[in-house]
Scaffold this active site. Structure first.
Site, PDB file in Angstrom:
ATOM      1  N   GLU A 177      53.638  42.871  27.833  1.00 40.90           N
ATOM      2  CA  GLU A 177      55.287  43.125  28.182  1.00 40.90           C
ATOM      3  C   GLU A 177      55.902  43.083  26.661  1.00 40.90           C
ATOM      4  O   GLU A 177      56.863  43.818  26.517  1.00 40.90           O
ATOM      5  CB  GLU A 177      55.822  42.108  29.207  1.00 40.90           C
ATOM      6  CG  GLU A 177      56.920  42.584  29.889  1.00 40.90           C
ATOM      7  CD  GLU A 177      57.157  41.618  31.255  1.00 40.90           C
ATOM      8  OE1 GLU A 177      56.934  41.867  32.332  1.00 40.90           O
ATOM      9  OE2 GLU A 177      57.862  40.546  30.733  1.00 40.90           O
ATOM     10  N   HIS A 235      28.114  37.646  33.539  1.00 43.84           N
ATOM     11  CA  HIS A 235      27.420  38.246  34.243  1.00 43.84           C
ATOM     12  C   HIS A 235      27.812  39.436  35.160  1.00 43.84           C
ATOM     13  O   HIS A 235      27.223  39.751  36.233  1.00 43.84           O
ATOM     14  CB  HIS A 235      26.788  37.017  35.472  1.00 43.84           C
ATOM     15  CG  HIS A 235      25.906  36.117  34.501  1.00 43.84           C
ATOM     16  ND1 HIS A 235      24.799  35.986  34.527  1.00 43.84           N
ATOM     17  CD2 HIS A 235      26.350  35.059  33.685  1.00 43.84           C
ATOM     18  CE1 HIS A 235      24.326  35.027  33.820  1.00 43.84           C
ATOM     19  NE2 HIS A 235      25.173  34.592  33.305  1.00 43.84           N
ATOM     20  N   LYS A 245      60.410  49.312  40.469  1.00 39.52           N
ATOM     21  CA  LYS A 245      61.374  48.714  41.395  1.00 39.52           C
ATOM     22  C   LYS A 245      62.473  49.817  41.877  1.00 39.52           C
ATOM     23  O   LYS A 245      62.955  49.717  43.068  1.00 39.52           O
ATOM     24  CB  LYS A 245      62.237  47.732  40.433  1.00 39.52           C
ATOM     25  CG  LYS A 245      61.368  46.510  40.000  1.00 39.52           C
ATOM     26  CD  LYS A 245      62.581  45.590  39.362  1.00 39.52           C
ATOM     27  CE  LYS A 245      61.722  44.542  38.620  1.00 39.52           C
ATOM     28  NZ  LYS A 245      62.597  43.685  37.942  1.00 39.52           N
TER      29      LYS A 245
HETATM   30  O1  PA5 Z   1      59.213  38.189  31.255  1.00 41.44           O
HETATM   31  C1  PA5 Z   1      60.060  38.942  32.093  1.00 41.44           C
HETATM   32  O2  PA5 Z   1      61.215  39.193  31.740  1.00 41.44           O
HETATM   33  C2  PA5 Z   1      59.680  38.987  33.529  1.00 41.44           C
HETATM   34  O3  PA5 Z   1      58.094  38.800  33.691  1.00 41.44           O
HETATM   35  C3  PA5 Z   1      60.446  38.023  34.353  1.00 41.44           C
HETATM   36  O4  PA5 Z   1      60.348  36.868  34.049  1.00 41.44           O
HETATM   37  C4  PA5 Z   1      60.007  38.563  35.983  1.00 41.44           C
HETATM   38  O5  PA5 Z   1      60.075  39.709  36.144  1.00 41.44           O
HETATM   39  C5  PA5 Z   1      60.820  37.596  36.803  1.00 41.44           C
HETATM   40  O6  PA5 Z   1      62.453  37.542  36.643  1.00 41.44           O
HETATM   41  P1  PA5 Z   1      63.400  36.580  37.218  1.00 41.44           P
HETATM   42  O7  PA5 Z   1      63.292  35.463  36.334  1.00 41.44           O
HETATM   43  O8  PA5 Z   1      64.922  37.336  36.751  1.00 41.44           O
HETATM   44  O9  PA5 Z   1      63.677  36.824  38.715  1.00 41.44           O
END
Ligand code: PA5
Length: 444
Positions: free
Chosen positions: A280, A301, A418
């Site tokens: 990310e 394996h 989304k």
């Molecule tokens: O690293 C990030 O920003 C994401 O993985 C969020 O943590 C994830 O999408 C969850 O978001 P939120 O904490 O707003 O529910």
């Protein structure tokens, strides 16, 4: 274990050469230093999200005491904690709990998927148990955890139901904050200046980790020790510089996948957390090493063949626990029907020692097969070393992303699915346009 000095983590780089050598790393230290300076002076991209940089200052003493107290109360009142969250709001806690907790199964998880089957099975598993919930969402509006909370809320079972639902969310905004205020739930704050994937050492990770009986003071102390070491601008003294520079060099040589590999099943979720952190943070502008993971020897394996002889684009980073593991003796069998007496009666009469040799053999074989690899060694798997490992990976990731020229603290691409999903679901504000998705079946 002479290779551990101030930190309980060290790097073994013997299988990086000839792709990456110490000299190459030293010669490129300027790039890391530039990125690091931008990070520390807050002049880098995403500078609003640097709250994780000083792990000893994320929570003050009062906040930490309140969190520990809450975890203790929940632990005394319940058999199990249901953690509801997704991505950065759940992976860090799970990684630490699975690695260190004596009873990791006291913590269960929801909101990290939308599977009806998963939720139904979880409800069955929790029925009749004393259960608390920690719902964690920074935005307070993420669909998966919000939906799981609705489905699972009535499973809470303890003497004082209200005190057994804890919300960890933004201090000022979001649907979860409103709900928590309306229902008078106990609350902890996700700091504004810390994004999900860097939030494990905030209340996001620490409350469930404390519930699981892990010493969070030691975890933070490990991170603080690593943060001190990572102020050094010599890659020979700063593991984050070394790792960030080495993986950038590998990427520029055409290695497009980095495998994080362990030989310890309880590190599985460290890899899951690491994949999110690097994927990310860096996967932007059509660039970056793809972070993948394998659990060895299990995956030797199944994936071992590809790693050894498939397309040559793999680099590998092992995470290896050196000491502190239990001794499991291999018994001697009179008839030696399985041919293992050579182990039982020799130097390797402990399963852990065989595992250690399997790692050495794998690292060498993969190097010989064209997979450059390095190893992050942990002195032993405990709070201090895991705290150090977490911080090491976090700061190395930030430096590595900045060296590539991307913002390591945003995740704009996560919105794409989304937006389409909300349109298909008819979420208010997302109406308009066709609700059809393309289909082109091949039916048999
Ligand atoms: O690293 C990030 O920003 C994401 O993985 C969020 O943590 C994830 O999408 C969850 O978001 P939120 O904490 O707003 O529910």
């Amino acid at each position: 274990m002479r290779h551990f000095e101030k930190l309980p983590i060290a790097l073994d780089i013997s299988n990086l050469s000839p792709n990456v050598t110490r000299e190459m790393v030293t010669n490129r230290r300027n790039a890391a230093e530039c990125a690091d300076r931008d990070l520390r002076f807050g002049t880098c991209q995403g500078a609003d999200f640097l709250g994780w940089l000083k792990p000893g200052e994320i929570l003050d003493k009062d906040e930490l005491d309140a969190l520990k107290n809450c975890a203790k109360q929940l632990r005394e009142q319940t058999d199990m904690l249901l953690v509801i969250g997704i991505g950065g709001s759940y992976l860090g806690a799970r990684a630490v709990i699975e690695a260190l907790a004596e009873e990791p199964d006291r913590v269960v998880y929801a909101g990290q998927n939308i599977s009806a089957h998963y939720l139904q099975r979880l409800r069955k598993q929790l029925s009749g148990k004393r259960v608390a919930i920690n719902i964690i969402s920074k935005s307070g509006t993420t669909t998966e955890p919000a939906l799981a909370f609705r489905v699972m809320k009535d499973i809470v079972n303890c003497a004082d139901v209200k005190s057994c639902i804890v919300a960890t969310t933004d201090a000022n905004k979001g649907a979860l904050l409103q709900l928590a205020e309306k229902e008078g739930l106990e609350r902890f704050v996700v700091p504004d200046n810390i994004g999900g994937r860097y939030s494990v050492l905030s209340a996001v990770g620490l409350l469930p980790i404390a519930y699981a009986g892990v010493d969070i003071d030691k975890l933070i102390a490990g991170a603080v020790a690593c943060a001190d070491a990572c102020k050094n601008t010599d890659p020979e003294k700063n593991p984050a510089y070394f790792y960030a520079i080495a993986r950038q060099a590998l990427y520029l040589q055409g290695f497009s996948i980095e495998l994080l590999a362990n030989f310890e099943p309880r590190l599985h979720y460290i890899s899951e957390w690491w994949k999110q952190l690097y994927g990310e943070s860096e996967g932007k502008e059509n660039m970056a090493l793809f972070p993948a993971s394998v659990d060895f020897t299990t995956d030797l394996h199944s994936m071992g063949q590809y790693i050894q002889q498939g397309r040559r684009m793999l680099a590998e980073t092992f995470v290896i626990v050196e000491g502190g593991e239990p001794v499991v003796a291999i018994p001697d069998w009179e008839d030696d029907s399985d041919g293992l007496n050579y182990l039982a009666n020799g130097e390797f009469s402990d399963a852990g020692k065989v595992n250690a040799i399997a790692y050495k053999a794998t690292a060498q074989a993969h190097r010989e097969g064209g997979v450059p690899n390095m190893t992050v060694l942990l002195k032993q798997l405990d709070e201090e070393s895991l705290g150090a490992l977490i911080y090491f990976f976090e700061i190395a990731c930030a430096i590595s992303g900045l060296m590539m020229g991307v913002n390591p603290f945003d995740q704009p691409g996560v919105e794409a699915y989304k937006t389409i999903m909300f349109k298909l679901l008819g979420k208010p504000g997302f109406e308009g346009g066709s609700k059809e998705t393309k289909t082109d079946y091949v039916s048999f």
